[in-house]
Design a protein around this motif. Structure first.
Motif, PDB file in Angstrom:
ATOM      1  N   ALA A  38      -0.465   5.661  20.753  1.00 28.04           N
ATOM      2  CA  ALA A  38      -1.199   4.458  21.130  1.00 28.04           C
ATOM      3  C   ALA A  38      -1.196   3.423  19.670  1.00 28.04           C
ATOM      4  O   ALA A  38      -0.497   3.638  18.961  1.00 28.04           O
ATOM      5  N   TYR A  39      -1.491   2.231  20.254  1.00 30.03           N
ATOM      6  CA  TYR A  39      -1.149   1.058  19.550  1.00 30.03           C
ATOM      7  C   TYR A  39      -1.932   1.325  18.039  1.00 30.03           C
ATOM      8  O   TYR A  39      -1.142   0.964  17.007  1.00 30.03           O
ATOM      9  N   LYS A  40      -2.799   1.616  18.153  1.00 31.87           N
ATOM     10  CA  LYS A  40      -3.637   2.049  16.713  1.00 31.87           C
ATOM     11  C   LYS A  40      -2.743   2.981  15.867  1.00 31.87           C
ATOM     12  O   LYS A  40      -2.657   2.941  14.681  1.00 31.87           O
ATOM     13  N   GLU A  41      -2.162   3.999  16.415  1.00 32.02           N
ATOM     14  CA  GLU A  41      -1.328   4.973  15.762  1.00 32.02           C
ATOM     15  C   GLU A  41       0.143   4.296  15.208  1.00 32.02           C
ATOM     16  O   GLU A  41       0.514   4.627  14.243  1.00 32.02           O
ATOM     17  N   ILE A  80       1.229  -1.979   9.756  1.00 32.20           N
ATOM     18  CA  ILE A  80       1.034  -3.430  10.516  1.00 32.20           C
ATOM     19  C   ILE A  80      -0.158  -3.459  11.204  1.00 32.20           C
ATOM     20  O   ILE A  80      -0.757  -2.249  11.454  1.00 32.20           O
ATOM     21  N   SER A  81      -0.823  -4.351  11.717  1.00 35.21           N
ATOM     22  CA  SER A  81      -2.182  -4.499  12.429  1.00 35.21           C
ATOM     23  C   SER A  81      -1.419  -4.209  13.955  1.00 35.21           C
ATOM     24  O   SER A  81      -0.648  -4.181  14.470  1.00 35.21           O
ATOM     25  N   VAL A  82      -2.802  -3.855  14.555  1.00 40.33           N
ATOM     26  CA  VAL A  82      -2.732  -3.551  15.904  1.00 40.33           C
ATOM     27  C   VAL A  82      -2.320  -4.827  16.638  1.00 40.33           C
ATOM     28  O   VAL A  82      -1.371  -4.722  17.563  1.00 40.33           O
ATOM     29  N   LYS A  83      -2.605  -5.755  16.571  1.00 42.15           N
ATOM     30  CA  LYS A  83      -2.374  -6.988  17.071  1.00 42.15           C
ATOM     31  C   LYS A  83      -0.761  -7.543  16.957  1.00 42.15           C
ATOM     32  O   LYS A  83      -0.162  -7.824  17.824  1.00 42.15           O
ATOM     33  N   THR A  84      -0.194  -7.020  15.588  1.00 38.68           N
ATOM     34  CA  THR A  84       1.363  -7.221  15.684  1.00 38.68           C
ATOM     35  C   THR A  84       2.036  -6.188  16.485  1.00 38.68           C
ATOM     36  O   THR A  84       2.949  -6.654  17.142  1.00 38.68           O
ATOM     37  N   VAL A  85       1.565  -5.247  16.753  1.00 35.16           N
ATOM     38  CA  VAL A  85       2.046  -4.302  17.493  1.00 35.16           C
ATOM     39  C   VAL A  85       2.026  -4.747  18.988  1.00 35.16           C
ATOM     40  O   VAL A  85       3.097  -4.562  19.621  1.00 35.16           O
ATOM     41  N   GLU A  86       0.886  -5.178  19.352  1.00 28.44           N
ATOM     42  CA  GLU A  86       0.766  -5.855  20.794  1.00 28.44           C
ATOM     43  C   GLU A  86       1.988  -6.910  21.157  1.00 28.44           C
ATOM     44  O   GLU A  86       2.656  -6.899  21.947  1.00 28.44           O
ATOM     45  N   GLN A 104      15.191  -4.750  14.385  1.00 24.27           N
ATOM     46  CA  GLN A 104      14.945  -3.307  13.756  1.00 24.27           C
ATOM     47  C   GLN A 104      13.243  -3.001  13.838  1.00 24.27           C
ATOM     48  O   GLN A 104      13.011  -2.072  14.480  1.00 24.27           O
ATOM     49  N   ARG A 105      12.330  -3.992  13.722  1.00 21.65           N
ATOM     50  CA  ARG A 105      11.095  -3.469  13.878  1.00 21.65           C
ATOM     51  C   ARG A 105      10.609  -3.406  15.310  1.00 21.65           C
ATOM     52  O   ARG A 105       9.861  -2.316  15.776  1.00 21.65           O
ATOM     53  N   MET A 130       0.940  -1.217   0.057  1.00 21.73           N
ATOM     54  CA  MET A 130      -0.084   0.090  -0.027  1.00 21.73           C
ATOM     55  C   MET A 130       0.906   1.186  -0.035  1.00 21.73           C
ATOM     56  O   MET A 130       0.563   2.170  -0.470  1.00 21.73           O
ATOM     57  N   PHE A 131       1.916   1.179   0.652  1.00 18.51           N
ATOM     58  CA  PHE A 131       2.762   2.418   0.636  1.00 18.51           C
ATOM     59  C   PHE A 131       3.596   2.598  -0.737  1.00 18.51           C
ATOM     60  O   PHE A 131       3.500   3.737  -1.014  1.00 18.51           O
TER      61      PHE A 131
END
Length: 241
Positions: free
Chosen positions: A197-200, A207-213, A183-184, A32-33
């Motif tokens: 915030a996780y969503k931000e 990436i998804s919020v779940k991946t951030v968590e 790195q991520r 998408m980017f």
């Protein structure tokens, strides 16, 4: 990319001249980017930029860059297969003028990361500049043309990292705790420590919020921290924020 940030430095109106064209390859693991960048800069009649190839990982990047030999590669720092530094290493032979007189391939890092170690790593690897993904479309076009002419281009805040790094003869100290993180995980760490915030964070890194968590849990476990407040203090103490 957004319209609320300063672009490359120096910027002196170095946009496309009449009939001037620059061939570009986009290397980023987020489809998408890549599509967004293509929409911003890839209208060749308006921008003078012709996107001749795309790649999502190191192997694809090396194959496409070698096959198309563009004037400029827009290179993300964090890629599957070894990252932007590995692309630079494997394409080192293309950075000079070829025996047949072909122009060198020049690399411009385009990344969400503004971490000093990321900036310095790709510059040492041979990139001609480094801009963050907050750069506007018009400034990115300017940066592409400048790099194609051999100039160095940096987002304003990042130029100081490079000057400091190359002015110093001392090797940077090794931070064993930080070295435990991927790195991520470092990217997620910095954004969380800045109060995102996780969503931000998910939106910034595509990436998804779940991946951030999952990344936050891994960071807390590796650093033996209990919560994001401790994480913020840890990052601030190391000037990572």
């Amino acid at each position: 990319m957004t319209d609320d940030a300063a672009g490359g430095v120096p910027v002196s109106g170095a946009g496309p001249e009449e009939g001037r064209r620059v061939r570009v390859v986009l290397v980023d693991d987020h489809r998408m980017f890549r599509a967004g960048v293509q929409a911003e800069i890839g209208v060749t009649d308006e921008t003078g930029v012709e996107v001749v190839g795309e790649a999502a990982d190191v192997e694809q990047a090396v194959t496409v860059i070698t096959a198309t030999r563009p004037e400029v590669v827009l290179l993300d720092v964090h890629l599957p297969g070894g990252g932007g530094v590995e692309v630079l290493r494997r394409c080192a032979g293309l950075m000079g003028e070829s025996a047949s007189g072909e122009a060198p391939v020049r690399f411009l890092a385009l990344s969400v990361s503004d971490a000093a170690e990321d900036v310095i790593g790709v510059i040492r690897g041979g990139a001609r500049g480094y801009v963050t993904k907050t750069i506007t479309g018009s400034d990115l076009v300017d940066a592409i043309f400048q790099v194609s002419e051999g100039d160095a281009v940096f987002s304003p805040r990042l130029a100081g990292f490079v000057l400091d790094a190359f002015a110093s003869t001392d090797a940077p100290p090794v931070d064993e705790d930080l070295d435990r993180l991927t790195q991520r995980e470092r990217e997620v760490l910095r954004l969380i420590a800045r109060g995102y915030a996780y969503k931000e964070v998910a939106k910034q890194l595509y990436i998804s919020v779940k991946t951030v968590e999952s990344h936050v849990s891994a960071v807390l476990r590796k650093l033996q921290l209990s919560n994001r407040h401790e994480l913020t203090r840890w990052a601030t103490a190391r000037r990572l924020v």
